[in-house]
Scaffold this active site. Sequence first.
Site, short mmCIF file in Angstrom:
data_model
loop_
_atom_site.label_atom_id
_atom_site.label_comp_id
_atom_site.label_asym_id
_atom_site.label_seq_id
_atom_site.Cartn_x
_atom_site.Cartn_y
_atom_site.Cartn_z
N GLN A 1 -4.52 -0.92 9.53
CA GLN A 1 -4.40 -2.28 9.02
C GLN A 1 -4.97 -3.27 10.03
O GLN A 1 -4.60 -3.25 11.21
CB GLN A 1 -2.91 -2.60 8.73
CG GLN A 1 -2.68 -3.97 8.14
CD GLN A 1 -3.35 -4.14 6.76
OE1 GLN A 1 -3.31 -3.25 5.92
NE2 GLN A 1 -3.97 -5.29 6.54
N ASP B 1 -10.88 3.32 3.80
CA ASP B 1 -11.25 1.91 3.73
C ASP B 1 -12.76 1.75 3.55
O ASP B 1 -13.24 0.68 3.20
CB ASP B 1 -10.83 1.20 5.03
CG ASP B 1 -9.61 0.33 4.83
OD1 ASP B 1 -9.38 -0.12 3.68
OD2 ASP B 1 -8.91 0.07 5.82
N LYS C 1 0.84 -1.20 0.00
CA LYS C 1 0.00 0.00 0.00
C LYS C 1 0.87 1.25 0.00
O LYS C 1 0.61 2.20 -0.73
CB LYS C 1 -0.94 0.00 1.22
CG LYS C 1 -2.07 -1.02 1.09
CD LYS C 1 -2.84 -1.22 2.38
CE LYS C 1 -3.83 -2.37 2.23
NZ LYS C 1 -4.51 -2.73 3.48
#
Length: 299
Positions: A110, A133, A66
Site C-alpha cells: 500500500q 498492482d 481490499k
Amino acid sequence: MGASTMEAVPTAGGALLLDGKAVAARVRAAVATRAAEFAARHGRRPGLAVVQVGEDPASSVYVRNKRKSSLEAGIESFAHDLPATTPEAQILALVHALNHDERVDGILIQLPLPKGVNADRVMDAVDPAKDVDGFHPVNTGLLAQKRPRLRPCTPYGVIKLAEAYGIALTGLRATVVGASNIVGRPMALELLLARSTVTVCHTGTRDLRAEVERAEVLVAAVGKAGFIPGAWVRPGAAVFDVGINRASDGKLVGDVEFEAAARRAGWITPVPGGLGPMTIAMLLSNTVDAANLRAGRRE
Ligand code: NAD
C-alpha cells in the site's frame, strides 16, 4: 464478466452514468467463480498479501476494503501491518519472504510508504509474477510492448468499465490528464492498447483547456477537487474521473466538476462509485490471474 452490456441510466445532467459500483459487483462475482475453480483444482485458495507500513488514515480505509473484498471473493488474505518506523531492510526482507511463499499469489504494497523508505526499491523487489498492482517495471514494460500480463488496476478498471457499457475506444481521441507512474502513464498505455489516439497532459502542458476540449474520451487523474471545469468537456465525451479528493464540506469529489460536466458529456463516472470500486475489483481479478499464471507455469 458477462458479455452483456450494462443498462445505461441517465444522470440529472443528461449524461449516462458509468456505474463503477455495479460493474465492479459483476467483476467480483466472476472473480469468485474463478477463485472457487482454482481452489477446487489446487486444494488452496488464491492468496493476496497486503502490506501496510505506518497508519496513513486513507491507506487504512483502502487496505481494510481490499482485505474484506478478497475474503468475499474467496481469496485468502494475508495481512502484514508494520509500524511506520520499520527499516527499509526489514520491508525488503518481508517482500522476499512473500515472493517465496507458495500460498501467496499476489503482493500489494500500500502506497504511500513512509518518508525515508525508497518506494521504488521496495516495489522493484516484488516478484513480477506476483505484482497484482501491475506497477513493476516488467509489467509496465510488457503493457508498453502490447503484451500485457498483470495490468495496473485503475487504468484496467477504466477499460473494463468502458467495455461494460459498450463504449468502443478504437479510433477515439483520448486525453489523460495526469502522468503519474500508477495512473496517468499506464492509463495512456492502456488506451493505446485499446487503439485510441492518446494525448497525455501534465504540469508541463501549455494549453490544458484546448487538450481537454478535443477529448472524446477524458480521463482525469490529477488529485485536485473539481480541477477540470464542466465547460471544458466536449459534448458527448466519455468522462472517467479517477480523482478522489476531500471537498471543503467533507464530501468525496473527483477532479471533474460533476454536475456541469454531466450536462455536456455522453457518459460520466461518479465519485465515489466510479473507478474506486473498479480498482478493487481489478485487483481481485489480477490476483486470480496471477494464481492461474503461476500454477500454469508449474504444471
Ligand atoms: P500524482 O500526484 O502522483 O499525479 C498527479 C498528476 O497530475 C501528475 O502527473 C501531474 O503532472 C498532474 N498535474 C498536477 N497538476 C496539474 C495541472 N495543473 N495541470 C496538468 N496536470 C497536472 O497523483 P496520482 O497518484 O496519479 O493520483 C491522482 C488522483 O487519482 C488522486 O486524487 C488519487 O487519490 C486518485 N487515485 C484514485 C484511485 C482509485 O482507485 N480511484 C487510484 C489511484 C489514485
